[in-house]
Scaffold this active site. Sequence first.
Site, mmCIF file in Angstrom:
data_model
loop_
_atom_site.group_PDB
_atom_site.id
_atom_site.type_symbol
_atom_site.label_atom_id
_atom_site.label_comp_id
_atom_site.label_asym_id
_atom_site.label_seq_id
_atom_site.Cartn_x
_atom_site.Cartn_y
_atom_site.Cartn_z
ATOM 1 N N SER A 124 0.970 -1.139 -0.394
ATOM 2 C CA SER A 124 0.141 0.343 -0.041
ATOM 3 C C SER A 124 0.914 1.261 -0.069
ATOM 4 O O SER A 124 1.819 0.997 0.700
ATOM 5 C CB SER A 124 -0.847 -0.351 1.763
ATOM 6 O OG SER A 124 -1.593 1.477 1.235
ATOM 7 N N TYR A 149 -2.154 -1.384 11.329
ATOM 8 C CA TYR A 149 -2.679 -1.544 9.149
ATOM 9 C C TYR A 149 -1.078 -1.672 8.718
ATOM 10 O O TYR A 149 -0.836 -2.748 7.821
ATOM 11 C CB TYR A 149 -4.090 -0.815 8.929
ATOM 12 C CG TYR A 149 -3.512 -1.501 7.156
ATOM 13 C CD1 TYR A 149 -3.945 -2.739 7.104
ATOM 14 C CD2 TYR A 149 -3.779 -0.278 6.753
ATOM 15 C CE1 TYR A 149 -4.933 -2.948 5.317
ATOM 16 C CE2 TYR A 149 -3.549 -0.644 5.098
ATOM 17 C CZ TYR A 149 -3.894 -1.364 4.696
ATOM 18 O OH TYR A 149 -4.065 -1.492 3.907
ATOM 19 N N LYS A 153 2.100 -4.014 7.171
ATOM 20 C CA LYS A 153 2.487 -3.766 5.626
ATOM 21 C C LYS A 153 3.823 -3.625 5.396
ATOM 22 O O LYS A 153 4.554 -3.942 4.715
ATOM 23 C CB LYS A 153 1.692 -2.619 4.491
ATOM 24 C CG LYS A 153 -0.219 -2.723 4.019
ATOM 25 C CD LYS A 153 -0.333 -4.224 3.144
ATOM 26 C CE LYS A 153 -1.522 -4.675 2.952
ATOM 27 N NZ LYS A 153 -1.980 -5.735 2.526
HETATM 28 P P1 NAD Z 1 -10.909 -7.796 0.938
HETATM 29 O O1 NAD Z 1 -10.956 -7.486 2.430
HETATM 30 O O2 NAD Z 1 -11.760 -7.236 0.372
HETATM 31 O O3 NAD Z 1 -9.960 -8.771 0.626
HETATM 32 C C1 NAD Z 1 -9.732 -9.347 1.495
HETATM 33 C C2 NAD Z 1 -9.758 -11.314 1.277
HETATM 34 O O4 NAD Z 1 -8.848 -11.547 1.999
HETATM 35 C C3 NAD Z 1 -10.978 -11.388 1.970
HETATM 36 O O5 NAD Z 1 -11.594 -11.995 0.901
HETATM 37 C C4 NAD Z 1 -10.880 -11.913 3.066
HETATM 38 O O6 NAD Z 1 -11.085 -12.473 3.511
HETATM 39 C C5 NAD Z 1 -9.642 -12.798 2.956
HETATM 40 N N1 NAD Z 1 -8.760 -12.566 4.077
HETATM 41 C C6 NAD Z 1 -8.808 -11.632 5.367
HETATM 42 N N2 NAD Z 1 -7.653 -13.015 6.373
HETATM 43 C C7 NAD Z 1 -7.098 -13.719 5.745
HETATM 44 C C8 NAD Z 1 -6.784 -15.898 5.876
HETATM 45 N N3 NAD Z 1 -6.099 -15.253 7.421
HETATM 46 N N4 NAD Z 1 -7.176 -15.846 5.470
HETATM 47 C C9 NAD Z 1 -7.881 -16.647 4.224
HETATM 48 N N5 NAD Z 1 -8.495 -15.218 3.343
HETATM 49 C C10 NAD Z 1 -8.632 -14.430 4.714
HETATM 50 O O7 NAD Z 1 -9.694 -6.330 0.462
HETATM 51 P P2 NAD Z 1 -9.219 -6.353 -0.295
HETATM 52 O O8 NAD Z 1 -9.596 -4.442 -0.817
HETATM 53 O O9 NAD Z 1 -9.422 -6.836 -1.620
HETATM 54 O O10 NAD Z 1 -7.603 -5.736 -0.495
HETATM 55 C C11 NAD Z 1 -6.864 -6.847 -0.922
HETATM 56 C C12 NAD Z 1 -5.311 -6.666 -0.354
HETATM 57 O O11 NAD Z 1 -5.091 -5.411 -0.805
HETATM 58 C C13 NAD Z 1 -4.826 -7.335 1.654
HETATM 59 O O12 NAD Z 1 -4.097 -7.270 1.668
HETATM 60 C C14 NAD Z 1 -5.369 -4.997 1.601
HETATM 61 O O13 NAD Z 1 -4.518 -4.445 2.371
HETATM 62 C C15 NAD Z 1 -4.380 -5.032 0.472
HETATM 63 N N6 NAD Z 1 -4.694 -3.180 0.401
HETATM 64 C C16 NAD Z 1 -5.888 -2.741 -0.028
HETATM 65 C C17 NAD Z 1 -6.555 -1.715 -0.592
HETATM 66 C C18 NAD Z 1 -7.848 -1.130 -0.662
HETATM 67 O O14 NAD Z 1 -7.802 0.078 -0.279
HETATM 68 N N7 NAD Z 1 -8.450 -1.788 -1.076
HETATM 69 C C19 NAD Z 1 -5.119 -0.489 -0.431
HETATM 70 C C20 NAD Z 1 -3.836 -0.536 -0.158
HETATM 71 C C21 NAD Z 1 -3.593 -1.977 0.037
#
Ligand code: NAD
Length: 338
Positions: A124, A149, A153
């Site tokens: 991120s 958080y 990262k």
């Molecule tokens: P999201 O919550 O929709 O997707 C994350 C998925 O991981 C979910 O389906 C959740 O059920 C699953 N998960 C979490 N812990 C788990 C575990 N221990 N075992 C199995 N499954 C697990 O989030 P997203 O927006 O799709 O983000 C995906 C990744 O990108 C994350 O790591 C997030 O931190 C990172 N990210 C997101 C953003 C954003 O704005 N959406 C920005 C920067 C980084």
Amino acid sequence: MKILLAGGAGYIGSHTAVALLDAGYDVVVVDNYCNSSPEAVKRVEELTGKNVVVYAADVKDKAAMQQIFAENKIDCVIHFAGLKAVGESVQKPIAYYRNNIDTTLTLLEVMAESGCHNIVFSSSATVYGEKNAAPYMETMERGTCSNPYGWTKSMMEQILQDATVADKDLSVVLLRYFNPIGAHESGMIGEDPQGIPNNLMPYIAQVAVGRRDKLTIFGNDYPTPDGTCRRDYIHVMDLADGHVKAVDFAVKNKGTEIFNLGTGTPYSVLDIVNAFEKSNNIKVNYEFGPRRAGDLPEFWANSDKAHEILGWVAKHDLEDMCRDTWNWQSKNPQGYKK
Ligand code: NAD
Ligand code: UDP
């Protein structure tokens, strides 16, 4: 080539699954659905006409992961599986460190055991911290994060980098996302946050569809052109395309490489509200409220490196992002719930 999407039922994972399947890759998803629904993967299959191998499992569960790697010859992992709510991470730091760090360590261990050498990681822009000046560039040092958080990262980036120093066969691609919004143009998949949305665009969409009264804009006294914070919003399908290109890069290279994925253009909160109203011809009620703790006034990406090395460029503009968000939300007012 077979790609394992850890957390592949989530918002970015499900869109990336579509992009990978469309590009001819096989996709295996492992998710414990702590923040998603199995329906998302069903929709991915419906949308692409292709099958996805799905495992309902926790990525921290080493035995379950060993089983998945034994049953599938995985060429590359994309690690989306993380907890991501900034405010919640302040309340529950241990849960955030446990889940986010442990998933990463377990994946690295099981990959090493099973001879998988390639991993793309969801990082991120937050790792740039509070001191670096925009536009952020990959050459800048990681900074001081304002919440657990962000620290997860930053720490996971360090763990993955250290792993490539020790294991010369390992290839790590760190993708630093800016602010992903929008949905697949079909409106069949999209962002479906559980409870009250933390992020701006899903909140706007839920106000527009009548699930929430009004948006609160967190602060209008920032040192920005209109006083509201500015961010680099990127269409989730452009982000998904970045993952396809990152996988191609990962399997052909060794060591760690970092790429920003953003458009390079900052928009304010008011810009987003106005664009959403104009693109969709719908009113979004809002009021100004106090600043949210930890928000930086503005930041955006320099994504030249992703362009030059991956051949990646964001193709969607803000109007596409607003239109596709509304297409998803209006067709699925309650998200994946029937
Ligand atoms: P999201 O919550 O929709 O997707 C994350 C998925 O991981 C979910 O389906 C959740 O059920 C699953 N998960 C979490 N812990 C788990 C575990 N221990 N075992 C199995 N499954 C697990 O989030 P997203 O927006 O799709 O983000 C995906 C990744 O990108 C994350 O790591 C997030 O931190 C990172 N990210 C997101 C953003 C954003 O704005 N959406 C920005 C920067 C980084
Ligand atoms: N924001 C807002 N109201 C909301 C949610 C977000 O005004 O209900 C603002 C927030 O202060 C930030 C921008 O919208 O300036 C983007 O916030 P988001 O949480 O989507 O992403 P962040 O950049 O914080 O990761």
